[in-house]
Design an enzyme around this catalytic site. Structure first.
Site, PDB file in Angstrom:
ATOM      1  N   CYS A  26       0.700  -1.276   0.089  1.00  0.00           N
ATOM      2  CA  CYS A  26      -0.116   0.085   0.083  1.00  0.00           C
ATOM      3  C   CYS A  26       1.072   1.205  -0.165  1.00  0.00           C
ATOM      4  O   CYS A  26       1.573   1.491   0.879  1.00  0.00           O
ATOM      5  CB  CYS A  26      -0.951   0.070   1.139  1.00  0.00           C
ATOM      6  SG  CYS A  26      -1.854   1.520   1.539  1.00  0.00           S
ATOM      7  N   CYS A  69      -4.962   5.917  -3.534  1.00  0.00           N
ATOM      8  CA  CYS A  69      -4.236   4.501  -3.402  1.00  0.00           C
ATOM      9  C   CYS A  69      -2.899   4.618  -4.324  1.00  0.00           C
ATOM     10  O   CYS A  69      -2.830   4.837  -5.427  1.00  0.00           O
ATOM     11  CB  CYS A  69      -5.089   3.425  -4.606  1.00  0.00           C
ATOM     12  SG  CYS A  69      -4.191   1.859  -4.666  1.00  0.00           S
ATOM     13  N   GLY A 102      -1.873   2.150  -6.804  1.00  0.00           N
ATOM     14  CA  GLY A 102      -2.807   2.629  -7.915  1.00  0.00           C
ATOM     15  C   GLY A 102      -2.180   3.761  -8.781  1.00  0.00           C
ATOM     16  O   GLY A 102      -2.461   3.693  -9.899  1.00  0.00           O
ATOM     17  N   GLU A 149     -10.628  -0.515  -4.559  1.00  0.00           N
ATOM     18  CA  GLU A 149      -9.527  -1.401  -4.048  1.00  0.00           C
ATOM     19  C   GLU A 149     -10.172  -2.731  -3.687  1.00  0.00           C
ATOM     20  O   GLU A 149     -11.322  -2.666  -3.112  1.00  0.00           O
ATOM     21  CB  GLU A 149      -8.933  -0.764  -2.787  1.00  0.00           C
ATOM     22  CG  GLU A 149      -8.107   0.565  -3.447  1.00  0.00           C
ATOM     23  CD  GLU A 149      -6.848   0.762  -2.173  1.00  0.00           C
ATOM     24  OE1 GLU A 149      -6.348   0.086  -1.740  1.00  0.00           O
ATOM     25  OE2 GLU A 149      -7.004   1.934  -1.747  1.00  0.00           O
ATOM     26  N   HIS A 194      -3.144  -4.479 -10.735  1.00  0.00           N
ATOM     27  CA  HIS A 194      -3.902  -3.309 -10.971  1.00  0.00           C
ATOM     28  C   HIS A 194      -4.472  -3.281 -12.317  1.00  0.00           C
ATOM     29  O   HIS A 194      -3.634  -3.799 -13.188  1.00  0.00           O
ATOM     30  CB  HIS A 194      -3.275  -1.916 -10.826  1.00  0.00           C
ATOM     31  CG  HIS A 194      -2.822  -1.565  -9.596  1.00  0.00           C
ATOM     32  ND1 HIS A 194      -3.585  -1.053  -8.477  1.00  0.00           N
ATOM     33  CD2 HIS A 194      -1.688  -1.949  -8.673  1.00  0.00           C
ATOM     34  CE1 HIS A 194      -2.949  -0.915  -7.071  1.00  0.00           C
ATOM     35  NE2 HIS A 194      -1.970  -1.694  -7.411  1.00  0.00           N
TER      36      HIS A 194
END
Length: 285
Positions: A73, A230, A233, A221, A172
């Site tokens: 993360c 994110c 992301g 997510e 992703h």
């Protein structure tokens, strides 16, 4: 148990000091679900335990709000950097953090009062070397042929989209489209997350290009739902933008919760993410 609520661009987590708090692995998923609940718990996009590590300065043990483990993360790891410095677990302004076996390198920007320039100060921003993007379909993973999934079609709920798939340690699918601000992510997000072509589910970024240096993104997510930001992301989005020749190699990603600056060093094949980290409050539960 003591905890700290932190957020990076509105992507918020409950942080637990694993040096002091010892919770058995079997109890963590249910505990995470309870703590993450925004009505009956503390509230957050998940829980992150900060633990001792052999291969790095610290370990980030991350869980999604539904109690499932996550590999990485970006917003969370920046807050780990702030936590360990502000709480006195380290005096270093350059640290390493391992998550799911992958080591990341963090540069901490420490702000000190003007009238006390030699004081310890506190971390306000963090730059993270996020490593190299993974583009091989089997390693993302995504069920697809070829050596990359760039601008490939995917049909969701009867509509064809074009996706570019990237892993930053977690999967992703980046979708370029118009009208991102008005999309009903609570309807379309779960359909992408659980689509049959993603064996481990996926995070999905819906992206609108503003110019060669700027994009707007919303994210669904896996295991959590829509979040205000994110970090991984944003990294995946920048890579997808560059692979599709939509932006330059340095991209500001605008999010519902703020902005992140992402740079892809093509020579070294490394992604750098820079953004804020903030403490919301400390507590005991």
């Amino acid at each position: 148990m003591k905890f700290t609520k932190m957020q990076g661009c509105g992507n918020d987590y409950v942080y637990v000091n694993g040096f002091e708090e010892h919770i058995s692995a079997g109890n963590k998923p249910e505990m995470v679900r309870r703590l993450s609940d925004r009505h009956f718990g503390i509230g957050g996009d998940g829980v992150i335990f900060i633990n001792p590590a052999k291969e790095a300065d610290f370990e980030m043990e991350m869980y999604n709000a539904d109690g499932t483990r996550a590999e990485m993360c970006g917003n969370g790891i920046r807050c780990v950097g702030k936590f360990v410095y502000d709480k006195g677990l380290t005096d270093k302004e350059h640290i390493t953090v391992v998550s799911a076996g992958k080591v990341k390198y963090l540069d901490l920007a420490v702000e000190r009062p003007v009238d006390a320039p030699h004081s310890r100060g506190q971390v306000t921003r963090v730059r993270v070397n996020m490593g190299s993007p993974i583009l091989e379909p089997a390693k993302i993973p995504v069920k697809a042929g070829g050596d990359r999934v760039v601008n490939e079609p995917i049909t969701v709920d009867g509509r064809e989209y074009r996706m570019t798939c990237v892993s930053m340690g977690n999967p992703h699918a980046v979708i370029f489209t118009k009208g991102v601000a008005d999309m009903k992510l609570e309807q379309i997000g779960p359909l992408f997350e659980k689509h049959e072509c993603f064996p481990n589910r996926t995070n999905t970024e819906f992206v609108e290009v503003i110019d060669r240096q700027t994009v707007f993104m919303r994210v669904w997510e896996r295991g959590t739902g829509e979040t205000l930001a994110c970090g991984t992301g944003c990294c995946a989005t920048a890579v997808a933008c560059i692979l599709n020749d939509l932006t330059d190699n340095k991209v500001t990603v605008k999010l519902l919760g703020g902005e992140l600056l992402i740079e892809w060093d093509r020579e070294q094949d490394l992604i750098y993410m820079t953004g804020p980290a903030a403490t919301v409050f400390d507590g005991t539960i």
